[in-house]
Write a protein that holds these residues in place. Structure first.
Motif, PDB file in Angstrom:
ATOM      1  N   ARG A  28       1.284  84.594  13.171  1.00 28.31           N
ATOM      2  CA  ARG A  28       2.246  84.254  12.123  1.00 28.31           C
ATOM      3  C   ARG A  28       2.191  85.238  10.962  1.00 28.31           C
ATOM      4  O   ARG A  28       1.239  85.998  10.832  1.00 28.31           O
ATOM      5  CB  ARG A  28       1.952  82.880  11.531  1.00 28.31           C
ATOM      6  CG  ARG A  28       1.586  81.820  12.484  1.00 28.31           C
ATOM      7  CD  ARG A  28       1.420  80.525  11.719  1.00 28.31           C
ATOM      8  NE  ARG A  28       0.071  80.396  11.222  1.00 28.31           N
ATOM      9  CZ  ARG A  28      -0.788  79.518  11.680  1.00 28.31           C
ATOM     10  NH1 ARG A  28      -0.446  78.702  12.618  1.00 28.31           N
ATOM     11  NH2 ARG A  28      -1.988  79.450  11.179  1.00 28.31           N
ATOM     12  N   LYS A  29       3.195  85.128  10.126  1.00 21.89           N
ATOM     13  CA  LYS A  29       3.242  85.929   8.892  1.00 21.89           C
ATOM     14  C   LYS A  29       2.066  85.543   8.006  1.00 21.89           C
ATOM     15  O   LYS A  29       1.642  84.392   7.982  1.00 21.89           O
ATOM     16  CB  LYS A  29       4.547  85.675   8.136  1.00 21.89           C
ATOM     17  CG  LYS A  29       5.740  86.254   8.847  1.00 21.89           C
ATOM     18  CD  LYS A  29       6.300  87.345   8.002  1.00 21.89           C
ATOM     19  CE  LYS A  29       7.546  87.895   8.669  1.00 21.89           C
ATOM     20  NZ  LYS A  29       7.690  89.272   8.463  1.00 21.89           N
ATOM     21  N   ALA A  30       1.572  86.501   7.250  1.00 23.80           N
ATOM     22  CA  ALA A  30       0.460  86.263   6.338  1.00 23.80           C
ATOM     23  C   ALA A  30       0.954  85.484   5.110  1.00 23.80           C
ATOM     24  O   ALA A  30       2.062  85.724   4.637  1.00 23.80           O
ATOM     25  CB  ALA A  30      -0.135  87.586   5.893  1.00 23.80           C
ATOM     26  N   PRO A  31       0.130  84.569   4.578  1.00 27.95           N
ATOM     27  CA  PRO A  31       0.497  83.911   3.324  1.00 27.95           C
ATOM     28  C   PRO A  31       0.613  84.948   2.202  1.00 27.95           C
ATOM     29  O   PRO A  31      -0.006  86.018   2.264  1.00 27.95           O
ATOM     30  CB  PRO A  31      -0.667  82.957   3.053  1.00 27.95           C
ATOM     31  CG  PRO A  31      -1.398  82.828   4.338  1.00 27.95           C
ATOM     32  CD  PRO A  31      -1.121  84.075   5.124  1.00 27.95           C
ATOM     33  N   SER A  32       1.364  84.652   1.187  1.00 25.96           N
ATOM     34  CA  SER A  32       1.605  85.620   0.103  1.00 25.96           C
ATOM     35  C   SER A  32       0.328  86.035  -0.618  1.00 25.96           C
ATOM     36  O   SER A  32       0.260  87.110  -1.182  1.00 25.96           O
ATOM     37  CB  SER A  32       2.614  85.051  -0.898  1.00 25.96           C
ATOM     38  OG  SER A  32       2.112  83.846  -1.439  1.00 25.96           O
ATOM     39  N   ARG A  33      -0.693  85.204  -0.589  1.00 21.80           N
ATOM     40  CA  ARG A  33      -1.951  85.518  -1.291  1.00 21.80           C
ATOM     41  C   ARG A  33      -2.871  86.448  -0.488  1.00 21.80           C
ATOM     42  O   ARG A  33      -3.921  86.851  -0.956  1.00 21.80           O
ATOM     43  CB  ARG A  33      -2.684  84.231  -1.642  1.00 21.80           C
ATOM     44  CG  ARG A  33      -3.159  83.464  -0.423  1.00 21.80           C
ATOM     45  CD  ARG A  33      -3.786  82.118  -0.786  1.00 21.80           C
ATOM     46  NE  ARG A  33      -4.237  81.428   0.384  1.00 21.80           N
ATOM     47  CZ  ARG A  33      -3.467  80.721   1.202  1.00 21.80           C
ATOM     48  NH1 ARG A  33      -2.182  80.599   0.979  1.00 21.80           N
ATOM     49  NH2 ARG A  33      -3.980  80.122   2.251  1.00 21.80           N
ATOM     50  N   THR A  34      -2.477  86.811   0.738  1.00 24.44           N
ATOM     51  CA  THR A  34      -3.300  87.676   1.580  1.00 24.44           C
ATOM     52  C   THR A  34      -3.327  89.093   1.007  1.00 24.44           C
ATOM     53  O   THR A  34      -2.282  89.650   0.680  1.00 24.44           O
ATOM     54  CB  THR A  34      -2.735  87.719   3.017  1.00 24.44           C
ATOM     55  OG1 THR A  34      -2.623  86.389   3.504  1.00 24.44           O
ATOM     56  CG2 THR A  34      -3.629  88.530   3.941  1.00 24.44           C
ATOM     57  N   THR A  39      -2.928  92.853   5.713  1.00 23.36           N
ATOM     58  CA  THR A  39      -1.583  92.531   6.194  1.00 23.36           C
ATOM     59  C   THR A  39      -0.969  93.748   6.873  1.00 23.36           C
ATOM     60  O   THR A  39      -1.067  94.865   6.375  1.00 23.36           O
ATOM     61  CB  THR A  39      -0.687  92.108   5.007  1.00 23.36           C
ATOM     62  OG1 THR A  39      -1.322  91.042   4.311  1.00 23.36           O
ATOM     63  CG2 THR A  39       0.671  91.653   5.484  1.00 23.36           C
TER      64      THR A  39
END
Length: 139
Positions: A28-34, A39
């Motif tokens: 899945r896409k990485a969370p914005s805080r990654t 990423t």
């Protein structure tokens, strides 16, 4: 990082022309805080965690450990252990085993460097002076 030839031959397929970013990615896409370094700049997917890699490896090796896939598979630690054991059996020096395993003392290698019966027999035969005398000399 150092790779043996078999792994090195598979890497181009895994990399598939990528020039930057993590190599092993989540689904899945990485969370914005990654963090940016964790990423993939192309897909936006996150770096695969060690925990998840261990789960996947264990799942994928179940068929090897049990024909019906019910038993636990191998762990990443067992994979590391096997590699170090094979290196020790093939005569790799203690300093090289320490460097490869990133252990700091030879004592920590004791659990890995346990040569099997065949490895010990081969070592003794190789060092046997009578065997060396019987070997044909150079022509």
């Amino acid at each position: 990082m150092h790779w043996q030839s078999g792994t090195a031959q598979l890497l181009p397929r895994l990399i598939a022309g990528r020039t930057r970013g993590p190599l092993f990615l989540t689904d899945r896409k990485a969370p914005s805080r990654t963090p940016t370094l964790d990423t993939c700049p192309t897909t936006g997917r996150a770096r695969l965690s060690y925990r998840r890699a261990a789960e996947l490896f264990e799942y994928q090796t179940r068929a090897i450990t049990s024909p019906n896939g019910q038993a636990r598979g191998f762990t990443l630690h067992q994979l590391r252990h096997a590699a170090l054991t094979h290196d020790a059996e093939s005569g790799t020096s203690t300093p090289m085993l320490l460097a490869r395993s990133r252990h700091s003392t030879a004592r920590s290698l004791e659990r890995y460097a346990r040569p099997g019966v065949d490895a010990v027999a081969s070592h003794v035969a190789h060092l046997d002076p009578a065997t060396r005398r019987r070997a044909p000399g150079p022509s």
